[in-house]
Design a protein around this motif. Structure first.
Motif, PDB file in Angstrom:
ATOM      1  N   ILE A 605       0.829  -1.201   0.000  1.00 42.48           N
ATOM      2  CA  ILE A 605       0.000   0.000   0.000  1.00 42.48           C
ATOM      3  C   ILE A 605       0.864   1.251   0.000  1.00 42.48           C
ATOM      4  O   ILE A 605       0.575   2.236  -0.650  1.00 42.48           O
ATOM      5  CB  ILE A 605      -0.941  -0.014   1.211  1.00 42.48           C
ATOM      6  N   ARG A 606       1.947   1.230   0.730  1.00 43.83           N
ATOM      7  CA  ARG A 606       2.834   2.395   0.739  1.00 43.83           C
ATOM      8  C   ARG A 606       3.450   2.616  -0.637  1.00 43.83           C
ATOM      9  O   ARG A 606       3.862   3.712  -0.974  1.00 43.83           O
ATOM     10  CB  ARG A 606       3.930   2.204   1.795  1.00 43.83           C
ATOM     11  N   ARG A 607       3.498   1.564  -1.459  1.00 40.40           N
ATOM     12  CA  ARG A 607       4.071   1.699  -2.781  1.00 40.40           C
ATOM     13  C   ARG A 607       3.114   2.403  -3.738  1.00 40.40           C
ATOM     14  O   ARG A 607       3.521   2.968  -4.737  1.00 40.40           O
ATOM     15  CB  ARG A 607       4.445   0.312  -3.321  1.00 40.40           C
ATOM     16  N   LEU A 608       1.817   2.341  -3.498  1.00 33.35           N
ATOM     17  CA  LEU A 608       0.848   2.986  -4.374  1.00 33.35           C
ATOM     18  C   LEU A 608       1.054   4.501  -4.368  1.00 33.35           C
ATOM     19  O   LEU A 608       0.978   5.142  -3.329  1.00 33.35           O
ATOM     20  CB  LEU A 608      -0.575   2.666  -3.921  1.00 33.35           C
ATOM     21  N   LYS A 609       1.297   5.060  -5.544  1.00 32.05           N
ATOM     22  CA  LYS A 609       1.565   6.489  -5.649  1.00 32.05           C
ATOM     23  C   LYS A 609       0.441   7.249  -6.338  1.00 32.05           C
ATOM     24  O   LYS A 609       0.293   8.449  -6.152  1.00 32.05           O
ATOM     25  CB  LYS A 609       2.872   6.717  -6.417  1.00 32.05           C
ATOM     26  N   CYS A 610      -0.337   6.557  -7.160  1.00 30.24           N
ATOM     27  CA  CYS A 610      -1.336   7.266  -7.954  1.00 30.24           C
ATOM     28  C   CYS A 610      -2.517   6.333  -8.236  1.00 30.24           C
ATOM     29  O   CYS A 610      -2.331   5.256  -8.809  1.00 30.24           O
ATOM     30  CB  CYS A 610      -0.699   7.734  -9.266  1.00 30.24           C
ATOM     31  N   VAL A 611      -3.718   6.734  -7.819  1.00 30.93           N
ATOM     32  CA  VAL A 611      -4.932   5.960  -8.078  1.00 30.93           C
ATOM     33  C   VAL A 611      -5.991   6.915  -8.623  1.00 30.93           C
ATOM     34  O   VAL A 611      -6.449   7.811  -7.916  1.00 30.93           O
ATOM     35  CB  VAL A 611      -5.448   5.253  -6.809  1.00 30.93           C
ATOM     36  N   ASP A 612      -6.365   6.724  -9.881  1.00 27.79           N
ATOM     37  CA  ASP A 612      -7.382   7.562 -10.513  1.00 27.79           C
ATOM     38  C   ASP A 612      -8.675   6.759 -10.593  1.00 27.79           C
ATOM     39  O   ASP A 612      -8.811   5.858 -11.418  1.00 27.79           O
ATOM     40  CB  ASP A 612      -6.912   7.964 -11.918  1.00 27.79           C
ATOM     41  N   ILE A 613      -9.631   7.069  -9.724  1.00 26.09           N
ATOM     42  CA  ILE A 613     -10.871   6.305  -9.678  1.00 26.09           C
ATOM     43  C   ILE A 613     -12.102   7.201  -9.503  1.00 26.09           C
ATOM     44  O   ILE A 613     -13.235   6.756  -9.667  1.00 26.09           O
ATOM     45  CB  ILE A 613     -10.803   5.255  -8.541  1.00 26.09           C
ATOM     46  N   PHE A 614     -11.888   8.482  -9.201  1.00 23.05           N
ATOM     47  CA  PHE A 614     -13.014   9.394  -8.982  1.00 23.05           C
ATOM     48  C   PHE A 614     -13.627   9.879 -10.292  1.00 23.05           C
ATOM     49  O   PHE A 614     -14.844   9.946 -10.434  1.00 23.05           O
ATOM     50  CB  PHE A 614     -12.566  10.606  -8.166  1.00 23.05           C
ATOM     51  N   ARG A 628     -10.874   6.994   0.274  1.00 20.65           N
ATOM     52  CA  ARG A 628      -9.777   7.730   0.904  1.00 20.65           C
ATOM     53  C   ARG A 628      -9.303   7.008   2.159  1.00 20.65           C
ATOM     54  O   ARG A 628      -8.106   6.977   2.464  1.00 20.65           O
ATOM     55  CB  ARG A 628     -10.226   9.149   1.243  1.00 20.65           C
ATOM     56  N   ALA A 629     -10.252   6.433   2.891  1.00 22.58           N
ATOM     57  CA  ALA A 629      -9.873   5.709   4.102  1.00 22.58           C
ATOM     58  C   ALA A 629      -9.080   4.450   3.767  1.00 22.58           C
ATOM     59  O   ALA A 629      -8.145   4.081   4.487  1.00 22.58           O
ATOM     60  CB  ALA A 629     -11.130   5.352   4.899  1.00 22.58           C
ATOM     61  N   LEU A 630      -9.417   3.793   2.669  1.00 19.24           N
ATOM     62  CA  LEU A 630      -8.739   2.555   2.298  1.00 19.24           C
ATOM     63  C   LEU A 630      -7.365   2.812   1.676  1.00 19.24           C
ATOM     64  O   LEU A 630      -6.391   2.126   1.984  1.00 19.24           O
ATOM     65  CB  LEU A 630      -9.600   1.770   1.300  1.00 19.24           C
ATOM     66  N   LEU A 631      -7.295   3.792   0.780  1.00 21.77           N
ATOM     67  CA  LEU A 631      -6.086   3.995  -0.022  1.00 21.77           C
ATOM     68  C   LEU A 631      -5.245   5.174   0.433  1.00 21.77           C
ATOM     69  O   LEU A 631      -4.088   5.301   0.017  1.00 21.77           O
ATOM     70  CB  LEU A 631      -6.473   4.199  -1.497  1.00 21.77           C
ATOM     71  N   GLY A 632      -5.791   6.056   1.246  1.00 22.05           N
ATOM     72  CA  GLY A 632      -5.076   7.263   1.633  1.00 22.05           C
ATOM     73  C   GLY A 632      -5.374   8.391   0.666  1.00 22.05           C
ATOM     74  O   GLY A 632      -5.726   8.172  -0.501  1.00 22.05           O
ATOM     75  N   ARG A 633      -5.235   9.592   1.128  1.00 16.68           N
ATOM     76  CA  ARG A 633      -5.561  10.751   0.303  1.00 16.68           C
ATOM     77  C   ARG A 633      -4.518  11.028  -0.776  1.00 16.68           C
ATOM     78  O   ARG A 633      -4.836  11.450  -1.882  1.00 16.68           O
ATOM     79  CB  ARG A 633      -5.708  11.996   1.187  1.00 16.68           C
ATOM     80  N   GLU A 634      -3.249  10.781  -0.453  1.00 20.14           N
ATOM     81  CA  GLU A 634      -2.164  11.216  -1.336  1.00 20.14           C
ATOM     82  C   GLU A 634      -2.241  10.589  -2.729  1.00 20.14           C
ATOM     83  O   GLU A 634      -2.155  11.308  -3.731  1.00 20.14           O
ATOM     84  CB  GLU A 634      -0.808  10.915  -0.682  1.00 20.14           C
ATOM     85  N   ALA A 639      -3.333  11.648  -8.485  1.00 20.99           N
ATOM     86  CA  ALA A 639      -3.963  11.288  -9.753  1.00 20.99           C
ATOM     87  C   ALA A 639      -4.764  12.458 -10.311  1.00 20.99           C
ATOM     88  O   ALA A 639      -4.726  12.737 -11.510  1.00 20.99           O
ATOM     89  CB  ALA A 639      -4.863  10.069  -9.559  1.00 20.99           C
ATOM     90  N   ALA A 640      -5.493  13.165  -9.446  1.00 21.15           N
ATOM     91  CA  ALA A 640      -6.268  14.325  -9.902  1.00 21.15           C
ATOM     92  C   ALA A 640      -5.362  15.415 -10.439  1.00 21.15           C
ATOM     93  O   ALA A 640      -5.654  16.054 -11.458  1.00 21.15           O
ATOM     94  CB  ALA A 640      -7.125  14.852  -8.753  1.00 21.15           C
ATOM     95  N   ALA A 641      -4.216  15.619  -9.776  1.00 26.25           N
ATOM     96  CA  ALA A 641      -3.271  16.639 -10.234  1.00 26.25           C
ATOM     97  C   ALA A 641      -2.678  16.261 -11.587  1.00 26.25           C
ATOM     98  O   ALA A 641      -2.503  17.112 -12.463  1.00 26.25           O
ATOM     99  CB  ALA A 641      -2.161  16.814  -9.194  1.00 26.25           C
ATOM    100  N   LYS A 642      -2.369  14.971 -11.771  1.00 27.99           N
ATOM    101  CA  LYS A 642      -1.810  14.534 -13.050  1.00 27.99           C
ATOM    102  C   LYS A 642      -2.825  14.693 -14.171  1.00 27.99           C
ATOM    103  O   LYS A 642      -2.491  15.110 -15.281  1.00 27.99           O
ATOM    104  CB  LYS A 642      -1.365  13.072 -12.962  1.00 27.99           C
ATOM    105  N   ARG A 643      -4.066  14.359 -13.885  1.00 25.95           N
ATOM    106  CA  ARG A 643      -5.101  14.503 -14.908  1.00 25.95           C
ATOM    107  C   ARG A 643      -5.260  15.969 -15.313  1.00 25.95           C
ATOM    108  O   ARG A 643      -5.400  16.298 -16.494  1.00 25.95           O
ATOM    109  CB  ARG A 643      -6.428  13.942 -14.394  1.00 25.95           C
ATOM    110  N   ALA A 644      -5.217  16.863 -14.319  1.00 18.43           N
ATOM    111  CA  ALA A 644      -5.340  18.300 -14.615  1.00 18.43           C
ATOM    112  C   ALA A 644      -4.142  18.795 -15.410  1.00 18.43           C
ATOM    113  O   ALA A 644      -4.284  19.574 -16.356  1.00 18.43           O
ATOM    114  CB  ALA A 644      -5.479  19.082 -13.313  1.00 18.43           C
ATOM    115  N   ALA A 645      -2.939  18.333 -15.048  1.00 21.18           N
ATOM    116  CA  ALA A 645      -1.737  18.769 -15.757  1.00 21.18           C
ATOM    117  C   ALA A 645      -1.748  18.302 -17.197  1.00 21.18           C
ATOM    118  O   ALA A 645      -1.323  19.011 -18.110  1.00 21.18           O
ATOM    119  CB  ALA A 645      -0.499  18.237 -15.038  1.00 21.18           C
ATOM    120  N   ALA A 646      -2.262  17.097 -17.431  1.00 19.44           N
ATOM    121  CA  ALA A 646      -2.274  16.548 -18.784  1.00 19.44           C
ATOM    122  C   ALA A 646      -3.182  17.340 -19.712  1.00 19.44           C
ATOM    123  O   ALA A 646      -2.953  17.407 -20.911  1.00 19.44           O
ATOM    124  CB  ALA A 646      -2.716  15.092 -18.761  1.00 19.44           C
TER     125      ALA A 646
END
Length: 656
Positions: A605-614, A628-634, A639-646
């Motif tokens: 779980i600590r290895r997960l860096k980006c989850v785009d599911i919203f 957010r409780a399961l995966l963490g906010r970060e 993922a939201a920031a990457k989508r916006a940047a793209a």
């Protein structure tokens, strides 16, 4: 730094509360961006205290925006040399030692002309750090003007070029590449010629090609523009449109017409140096290598003229294109990126445009290891495939917006041309449909009296394959399977925005199951649906030991598909990023996937860096809170920031 101390108190080591560091090895005198800004602050401070000393021969005192290294050499270095000699009895002036606390290994070597301003160099490095997504405080740049001991310059540049501090620094194990700060007159400097040669035509200690980036500051601008070697991090963030993103970003550099004109007319023998002996040694060094000055010239012309070359292909301007293709053919370019925009109505004849594309494909050099083409006419496919077969050197193949399923007459005969079949034939070392006749490969029997060494198939060297928006469907899946089976060592595969559907994916699944090195898989917009997940889940489970990135957006997975994929997600212990947007997921399905991602050990779980599911799913606020409780906010916020940047970083409307 020491805001209350002058240069005098800093140089006199016996008077300074902090002893200046002395770095013995010149190649380890690199600077971070903040340290370079500190040096500029010191120079500007000295100008403010004693402006008369800085008066230029033609009149005028340099300002923060136009002070250059020639000014520092002429007005500051003699003063520092005198102070250093009085303090220690031995003159020593190295500006890096005024701002660093210890030796610093360079990550990038900066090639520049001393006539360029220090402020413009800072802006170029700042933009370079942003584009490459490098940490500013720990990324060090080796810059000769600040690394060399200016009081003992002869010791830094002995007789042979290979013994100089320049050569040692540019070949340090820590150096990732060379950053060329381009300004009017840069290509006329002999040392810049040497540095570009080392970057473009030599390899590092591990046998890998060096990266070479070029940046410039447009007149009156605050933001630098640049050309990156291959795809930069900022391009990769725009997933699926990375080639277009790079083209749009680098058009600003191509618009600097004076700089580009100087680069594409560059001649090695025209280079000049302050010391004539340096010029002769550099020219001898370049001329006596296996490449020679002509290959270097052709490589520079092909590199800086790429944007113009793409424009001429789109226009079908064969006469103007031919000299540029001669340079490309004679060059040692390792990465070729070509984005050909659709022509305006009536701008050129289709026949000329198709012929221009074919000539471009035939001009690709044997040195090309990464080939990315976007929007090239399908008629160029046979010649591209011939290039792949002849040289078997391509590690990255990226084809975007080309109809690989088109059926059309071959340009060289009556055969029917199916581009995807030609690609498959080339990768498995068979005759390419519609291609020009090829000479057989040289065999060991003809050269030495010993058993032959079977050549590798072209596909065996391929590590990254992208076939994006190529209209691949269930009918073309057998040929696609042949392509994938011919490239068993792939670590990155993108088949995004192709209507494969569950039937097509079922055909290619065996090749993915056997791809033992596959770390990145993108199936965005493939229309897998629930039926496709029945086949995808075993593939993911088989690749659990290697998979780090998974893109499944816009596949209509739904609740049933999410439940089918859950058990496979639970096995992906090395997964760092997963994209699941636009799949009609509801709270139950999304939570089911998240629970399986979180079900294995905590290090995963600590290895997960980006989850785009919203994005694009039917989630309630309560479901989002549960994720957010399961995966963490970060990971979710990243993922939201990457989508916006793209979508917002550059205007990509013209490719949508």
């Amino acid at each position: 730094l020491f805001p209350d101390q002058s240069f005098e108190s800093m140089v006199r080591r016996d008077l300074t509360p902090k002893t200046l560091v002395e770095v013995k090895e010149t190649e380890k005198r690199a600077l971070s961006l903040s340290q370079l800004e500190d040096i500029l602050d010191l120079v500007v401070d000295d100008i403010g205290k004693d402006g008369a000393k800085w008066t230029r021969p033609g009149g005028g005192i340099p300002t923060r925006e136009d002070v250059c290294l020639y000014d520092v050499r002429d007005f500051l270095m003699p003063h520092l040399k005198q102070l250093s000699s009085e303090a220690d009895g031995e003159a020593r002036v190295c500006l890096m030692e005024y701002v660093a606390k210890e030796a610093q290994h360079p990550a990038w070597y900066v090639s520049h002309w001393w006539g360029g301003t220090i402020a413009s160099m800072i802006k170029c490095i700042r933009r370079h750090l942003k584009d490459r997504d490098l940490p500013a405080e720990t990324t060090y740049y080796w810059i000769c003007g600040y690394a060399l001991d200016q009081a003992n310059i002869k010791n830094e540049i002995p007789g042979a070029i290979t013994e100089s501090a320049f050569h040692r620094a540019i070949n340090m194990h820590s150096v990732q590449g060379i950053l060329v700060i381009v300004k009017d007159g840069s290509f006329s400097r002999a040392w810049v010629v040497y540095e570009i040669y080392e970057g473009l035509l030599t390899y590092d200690h591990a046998g890998r090609p060096k990266l070479v980036d070029a940046y410039a500051l447009p007149e009156g601008a605050d933001e630098a523009v640049g050309l990156c070697d291959g795809l930069a991090a900022v391009d990769m963030a725009a997933f699926g449109t990375w080639v277009q993103h790079k083209a749009v970003r680098e058009r600003a550099f191509a618009e600097q017409k004076a700089l580009v004109k100087e680069a594409v007319s560059f001649r090695v023998l025209d280079a000049k140096a302050t010391e004539e002996s340096d010029r002769k040694r550099i020219l001898a060094h370049v001329a006596t290598t296996m490449h020679g000055e002509h290959v270097l010239e052709a490589t520079v012309h092909a590199w800086f003229g790429a944007a113009r070359r793409d424009q001429l292909i789109a226009q079908g301007n064969l006469d103007a294109l031919e000299p540029m293709l001669r340079d490309l053919r004679a060059s040692s370019v390792r990465k070729v990126n070509s984005v050909v925009d659709p022509p305006a109505a009536g701008a050129c004849s289709d026949e000329h445009r198709l012929e221009a594309a074919r000539r471009f494909a035939r001009a690709l050099p044997a040195s090309c290891e990464e080939l990315r083409v976007h929007g090239l006419p399908e008629s160029a496919i046979p010649d591209l495939c011939t290039h792949l077969w002849l040289h078997a050197n391509t590690r990255v193949l990226d084809i975007v917006d080309m109809d690989l399923t088109a059926v059309a007459p071959s340009p060289r005969g009556k055969d029917v041309l199916v581009p995807l079949k030609s690609l498959a034939d080339a990768l498995v070392d068979e005759t390419v449909t519609g291609a020009a006749p090829r000479m057989p490969r040289a065999s060991w029997e003809n050269l030495l009296l010993r058993p032959p060494v079977p050549p590798k198939r072209p596909g065996e060297k391929l590590r990254m394959l992208s076939l994006i928006r190529c209209r691949l469907n269930a009918y073309s899946a057998p040929s696609l399977l042949k392509v994938l089976a011919a490239a068993p060592h792939l670590d990155s595969l993108s088949l995004s925005w192709n209507p494969l559907g569950p039937a097509g994916f079922r055909v290619i699944a065996p090749a993915l199951h056997d791809a033992r090195n596959l770390a990145m898989l993108s199936l965005i917009g493939n229309g897998l649906g629930k039926e496709g997940t029945n086949v995808l889940a075993p593939v993911l489970a088989a690749r659990a030991a290697t998979m780090t990135e998974l893109y499944l957006s816009d596949n209509g997975l739904g609740e049933e598909g999410a439940r089918e994929l859950g058990w496979a997600f639970g096995r992906l212990r090395k997964l760092e990023g997963v994209w699941l947007g636009d799949n009609a997921l509801q709270d139950a399905g999304a939570t089911h996937l998240a629970e399986h991602l979180a079900s294995d050990n905590k290090p995963s779980i600590r290895r997960l860096k980006c989850v785009d599911i919203f994005e694009g799913n039917d989630l309630t606020s309560g479901g989002e809170d549960a994720l957010r409780a399961l995966l963490g906010r970060e990971p979710l916020e990243r993922a939201a920031a990457k989508r916006a940047a793209a979508t917002n970083d550059l205007d990509l409307q013209y490719v949508c």
